[in-house]
Design a protein around this motif. Structure first.
Motif, PDB file in Angstrom:
ATOM      1  N   PRO A   1      39.175  37.500  32.220  1.00  0.00           N
ATOM      2  CA  PRO A   1      38.530  36.189  32.277  1.00  0.00           C
ATOM      3  C   PRO A   1      37.054  36.255  32.680  1.00  0.00           C
ATOM      4  O   PRO A   1      36.280  35.374  32.342  1.00  0.00           O
ATOM      5  CB  PRO A   1      39.349  35.409  33.302  1.00  0.00           C
ATOM      6  CG  PRO A   1      40.251  36.382  33.962  1.00  0.00           C
ATOM      7  CD  PRO A   1      40.295  37.616  33.144  1.00  0.00           C
ATOM      8  N   GLU A   2      36.670  37.321  33.373  1.00  0.00           N
ATOM      9  CA  GLU A   2      35.271  37.466  33.785  1.00  0.00           C
ATOM     10  C   GLU A   2      34.563  38.566  33.002  1.00  0.00           C
ATOM     11  O   GLU A   2      33.516  39.051  33.429  1.00  0.00           O
ATOM     12  CB  GLU A   2      35.203  37.745  35.284  1.00  0.00           C
ATOM     13  CG  GLU A   2      35.740  36.585  36.102  1.00  0.00           C
ATOM     14  CD  GLU A   2      35.718  36.874  37.591  1.00  0.00           C
ATOM     15  OE1 GLU A   2      34.970  37.763  38.019  1.00  0.00           O
ATOM     16  OE2 GLU A   2      36.466  36.197  38.305  1.00  0.00           O
ATOM     17  N   GLY A   3      35.118  38.967  31.875  1.00  0.00           N
ATOM     18  CA  GLY A   3      34.506  40.003  31.047  1.00  0.00           C
ATOM     19  C   GLY A   3      35.398  41.224  30.917  1.00  0.00           C
ATOM     20  O   GLY A   3      36.488  41.292  31.478  1.00  0.00           O
TER      21      GLY A   3
END
Length: 171
Positions: free
Chosen positions: A134-136
């Motif tokens: 979700p954050e990369g």
């Protein structure tokens, strides 16, 4: 072709002057790569059919049913040779075909969503899961400690990523 393809060997280059190729096998039993029928290209089309092979150090010298010149074989250097996933034996417990891991959902041991497996990489120090989170995108060692559970049937991998200590700056 709808079946997943698995790279089972690679052409390392030409051998001699009679159109033979040097082949690197990626199968657990190295000569098993010759037992799955003709080699397929990345599009799933029959590409080359091994006729005879012999082991030489860490590779095989292969004669193909298709009559190739030394120059034609040399031009194929680096070409991946594939087989359909369905033709390969089922892996042992706790072993996986990389293609079976791609796309699986990833969750933490607490059940929190962590993304999907994008690839499995090996840069020389062991396998790494490449995960679209979700954050990369991030990498996680594919070890029992970091990946305690893989459930192919459920389409899920459970991870226990290491906690990185915060680095304090000294003033």
């Amino acid at each position: 072709m709808t079946d997943k393809l698995i790279t089972i060997a690679r052409i390392k280059g030409a051998h001699g002057v009679k159109g033979e190729a040097r082949i690197q096998s990626f199968t657990a039993a190295p000569d098993a790569c010759f037992t799955y029928g003709p080699f397929l290209d990345k599009d799933g089309e029959a590409f080359l059919t091994p006729l005879k092979w012999r082991r030489q150090k860490d590779e095989f010298i292969v004669t193909f049913r298709e009559a190739l010149t030394r120059e034609e074989v040399a031009a194929l250097r680096g070409r991946e040779l594939c087989a359909p996933r369905a033709a390969l034996p089922e892996p042992d417990p706790d072993e996986f075909y990389i293609t079976d891991l791609i796309g699986l959902t990833v969750q933490t041991v607490d059940g929190e969503p962590a993304g999907r497996v994008a690839a499995v990489q090996n840069f020389g120090a062991g396998d790494l899961l490449e995960i679209d989170g979700p954050e990369g995108r991030f990498y996680l060692p594919f070890t029992r400690d970091a990946v305690p559970a893989v459930d192919i049937a459920a389409g899920r991998i459970t991870i226990d990523p290491p906690v990185l200590d915060e680095v304090e700056e000294n003033g």
